[in-house]
Design an enzyme around this catalytic site. Structure first.
Site, PDB file in Angstrom:
ATOM      1  N   ARG A 179       1.581 -12.238  -2.359  1.00  0.00           N
ATOM      2  CA  ARG A 179       0.178 -12.452  -2.000  1.00  0.00           C
ATOM      3  C   ARG A 179      -0.510 -13.433  -2.941  1.00  0.00           C
ATOM      4  O   ARG A 179      -0.147 -13.565  -4.107  1.00  0.00           O
ATOM      5  CB  ARG A 179      -0.580 -11.123  -2.064  1.00  0.00           C
ATOM      6  CG  ARG A 179      -0.119 -10.074  -1.056  1.00  0.00           C
ATOM      7  CD  ARG A 179      -0.797 -10.249   0.270  1.00  0.00           C
ATOM      8  NE  ARG A 179      -0.346  -9.282   1.261  1.00  0.00           N
ATOM      9  CZ  ARG A 179      -0.953  -9.079   2.422  1.00  0.00           C
ATOM     10  NH1 ARG A 179      -2.050  -9.776   2.723  1.00  0.00           N
ATOM     11  NH2 ARG A 179      -0.480  -8.198   3.280  1.00  0.00           N
ATOM     12  N   ARG A 213       0.824  -1.210   0.000  1.00  0.00           N
ATOM     13  CA  ARG A 213       0.000   0.000   0.000  1.00  0.00           C
ATOM     14  C   ARG A 213       0.860   1.264   0.000  1.00  0.00           C
ATOM     15  O   ARG A 213       1.893   1.327   0.658  1.00  0.00           O
ATOM     16  CB  ARG A 213      -0.929   0.021   1.218  1.00  0.00           C
ATOM     17  CG  ARG A 213      -2.034  -1.009   1.182  1.00  0.00           C
ATOM     18  CD  ARG A 213      -2.950  -0.872   2.382  1.00  0.00           C
ATOM     19  NE  ARG A 213      -2.213  -1.010   3.640  1.00  0.00           N
ATOM     20  CZ  ARG A 213      -1.867   0.007   4.416  1.00  0.00           C
ATOM     21  NH1 ARG A 213      -2.166   1.255   4.081  1.00  0.00           N
ATOM     22  NH2 ARG A 213      -1.206  -0.213   5.536  1.00  0.00           N
ATOM     23  N   HIS A 236     -11.012  -5.441  11.410  1.00  0.00           N
ATOM     24  CA  HIS A 236      -9.911  -5.996  10.619  1.00  0.00           C
ATOM     25  C   HIS A 236      -9.530  -7.308  11.280  1.00  0.00           C
ATOM     26  O   HIS A 236      -8.655  -7.350  12.158  1.00  0.00           O
ATOM     27  CB  HIS A 236      -8.739  -5.009  10.600  1.00  0.00           C
ATOM     28  CG  HIS A 236      -7.613  -5.435   9.716  1.00  0.00           C
ATOM     29  ND1 HIS A 236      -6.303  -5.145   9.979  1.00  0.00           N
ATOM     30  CD2 HIS A 236      -7.610  -6.137   8.553  1.00  0.00           C
ATOM     31  CE1 HIS A 236      -5.535  -5.641   9.024  1.00  0.00           C
ATOM     32  NE2 HIS A 236      -6.302  -6.256   8.159  1.00  0.00           N
ATOM     33  N   LYS A 280      -8.794  -2.456   0.245  1.00  0.00           N
ATOM     34  CA  LYS A 280      -8.686  -1.664   1.464  1.00  0.00           C
ATOM     35  C   LYS A 280      -9.430  -0.337   1.355  1.00  0.00           C
ATOM     36  O   LYS A 280      -9.858   0.217   2.372  1.00  0.00           O
ATOM     37  CB  LYS A 280      -7.214  -1.426   1.797  1.00  0.00           C
ATOM     38  CG  LYS A 280      -6.487  -2.676   2.281  1.00  0.00           C
ATOM     39  CD  LYS A 280      -7.185  -3.341   3.470  1.00  0.00           C
ATOM     40  CE  LYS A 280      -6.374  -4.506   4.006  1.00  0.00           C
ATOM     41  NZ  LYS A 280      -7.105  -5.229   5.103  1.00  0.00           N
ATOM     42  N   ASP A 284     -10.174 -11.655   6.687  1.00  0.00           N
ATOM     43  CA  ASP A 284      -9.576 -10.328   6.857  1.00  0.00           C
ATOM     44  C   ASP A 284     -10.512  -9.219   7.319  1.00  0.00           C
ATOM     45  O   ASP A 284     -10.092  -8.357   8.075  1.00  0.00           O
ATOM     46  CB  ASP A 284      -8.925  -9.898   5.542  1.00  0.00           C
ATOM     47  CG  ASP A 284      -7.966  -8.736   5.718  1.00  0.00           C
ATOM     48  OD1 ASP A 284      -7.101  -8.801   6.619  1.00  0.00           O
ATOM     49  OD2 ASP A 284      -8.074  -7.764   4.960  1.00  0.00           O
TER      50      ASP A 284
END
Length: 530
Positions: A324, A60, A221, A201, A258
């Site tokens: 990921r 991010r 979260h 996100k 998540d």
């Protein structure tokens, strides 16, 4: 427009998008696979997953995220380092240029939902210029049924033009990259980065803003699963603490890995897929997640791949440590198909303590639970970031500060109320170091962490004897099946007891210093936990 339609320039005028070329509207996975390969966006790996690279950004871009400061949100957003204000006129000008950029380009649209609970789900639309980003959205959000697509009306739209760059001196951005949320226009625009996590996100941030204000729902979260007796459990934790790993238990059904909401009925998943960190993923330790890396429909992000054999190397971090896998929940064999569960019986708060002084598990009082929830502690280790030469404490409020648009105490108060109402047992679990700090001690064995969590969830620990920790005032169980007794008290694992005492005292001081900003907004019992 019907599922799988391909049209020229229609259906997006409401977003100000005109003169696009081909528009692929909610295409299925097979079509997206064909286009990913045809357009050179990724490689088909051995056994079927698609491997992609994100370029410069492999995580991010936290410093490039903004929220438009306009009347509807001005008095609600907790403005500061995380929630940076952005000028509405600058947003409009930047978006106009973005729309011009889309002229003549192929676009991919996914109409879907955020939220498994049909009472609370948010209809969303994700528009991208990359086919693999469209597949990511298809994996990560809740799919709409064919009949629902006929009348799908998005309440929020994400527009991700990863190859479009801002002009900081003109647009008022921090760099060429931007992630900007506009609550008034119900829109999120993303540019200058191909890291797909920005898509998911940004929607999480939207839900973190809307649900507490509009419905008194606690957004979390966390991962969540449910046992054979219907007992739900919630796992809070920052990246690298084991949230995904420990919730993927073959003896329990996964709700999600998540992001979840907690309403008056129980917990529900915000997503339809998982976005697991997979560096050094082990087939033996994490078999269910490992198998997803070998499945059609999975996106492998920044994972090393041999271009000749097309075999992947999950231990290769040459691109990034933040490798990921994005895959639909249905790739996990034991899931709760509805994405919903009952009120949690247990809450697990995960931390990776690189100082090696927190116990591997401790039972929390309600006051301690709120303290640790607001603290959101974990630790970075040497080598993970430039300039980090020794363990450094990280406090991310509510275990997700970058995505919390409201004042943290809003979420903390909702959690406190729900814990009390539903008599939830809370635990702090350290998956970090034991026997010394990073560089001296060793990482807690995943087998021990699993055994401790299982004993907490089945009631074994709660029924057993506890000892009091002298530094953090925590209740530590003295026995646990499958875990050596000396491991349970971290001080026992250190050869240098004086060094342990010094390190523990230093970490307590860090907790206290960090909590000063919350102390005026919580009860004295919470403020004086340490």
């Amino acid at each position: 427009m019907r599922l799988n339609d391909i049209s020229r320039g229609t259906g997006l005028e409401g977003h100000g998008i005109c003169n696009a070329n081909l528009i692929y509207w909610t295409p299925p996975t097979s079509v997206l696979y064909e286009l990913i390969v045809k357009r050179g966006e990724g490689l088909l790996s051995h056994l079927g997953a698609v491997a992609v690279k994100t370029g410069h950004y492999t995580g991010r871009a936290a410093n490039d995220k903004f929220i438009v400061d306009e009347p509807s949100c001005h008095d609600h957003v907790a403005w500061g380092k995380v929630n940076r204000p952005f000028d509405p006129a600058k947003f409009d000008a930047l978006y106009d240029r973005m729309c011009a950029y889309m002229h003549g380009r192929d676009l991919f649209v996914q109409d879907c939902y955020a939220g498994a609970d049909k009472e609370h789900r948010l209809p969303i639309r994700v528009i991208t210029e990359n086919a693999w980003h469209s597949l990511f959205a298809r994996n990560m959000f809740v799919a709409a049924e064919p009949e629902e697509l006929e009348n799908h009306s998005p309440h929020f739209t994400v527009i991700n033009m990863s190859h479009f760059h801002a002009l900081p001196t003109v647009d008022g951005t921090n760099s060429e990259t931007f992630i900007i949320i506009n609550f008034a226009r119900k829109m999120i625009i993303i540019g200058g980065t191909s890291y797909a996590g920005e898509i998911k996100k940004s929607i999480f941030t939207i839900l973190n803003y809307l649900l507490p204000i509009q419905k008194k729902i606690l957004p979390m979260h966390c991962s969540a699963n449910v046992g054979p007796k219907g007992d739900s459990a919630v796992f809070f934790g920052l990246s690298g603490t084991g949230k995904t790993t420990l919730s993927a238990d073959p003896n329990r059904s996964l709700i999600g890995d998540d992001e979840h909401g907690w309403d008056d009925k129980g917990v529900f998943n915000f997503e339809g897929g998982c976005y697991a960190k997979i560096i050094n993923l082990s087939k033996e330790a994490e078999p269910e997640i490992y198998e997803t890396t070998r499945r059609f429909g999975t996106i492998l992000e920044n994972v090393a791949i041999d271009i000749h054999s097309r075999r992947i190397d999950l231990n290769d971090d040459s691109f990034t440590e933040n490798t990921r896998a994005s895959y639909p929940l249905t790739h996990i064999p034991n899931i709760v198909k509805s994405g919903c569960g009952a009120h949690p019986v247990n809450i697990i708060m995960l931390t990776c303590d690189a100082f090696g002084v927190l116990p591997p598990i401790a039972r929390l009082t309600p006051e301690q639970a709120m303290f640790h929830f607001l603290s959101g502690y974990t630790a970075k280790v040497a080598g993970t970031e430039a300039g980090v030469t020794e363990p450094s404490a990280t406090f991310s409020t509510c275990f997700g500060a970058p995505f919390m648009a409201l004042n943290p105490t809003v979420y903390g108060e909702l959690l406190r109320t729900k814990i009390a109402r539903h008599k939830v047992t809370c635990w702090l679990v350290n998956t970090g170091w034991s026997g010394g700090a990073y560089g001296v001690g060793s990482r807690m064995k995943i087998g021990y962490s699993r055994a401790l969590v299982n004993a907490a969830l089945d009631g074994t620990l709660d029924a057993g004897p506890f000892a009091k920790d002298n530094f953090f005032d925590l209740d530590i169980p003295t026995t646990c099946p499958g875990v050596p007794a000396d491991v349970l008290n971290p001080r026992n694992t250190w050869e240098d007891k004086a060094k342990y005492d010094e390190t523990a005292t230093r970490l307590v001081g860090m907790f206290k210093e960090n909590f000063k900003k919350y102390a005026p907004h919580v009860s004295s019992e919470v403020a004086e936990v340490m």
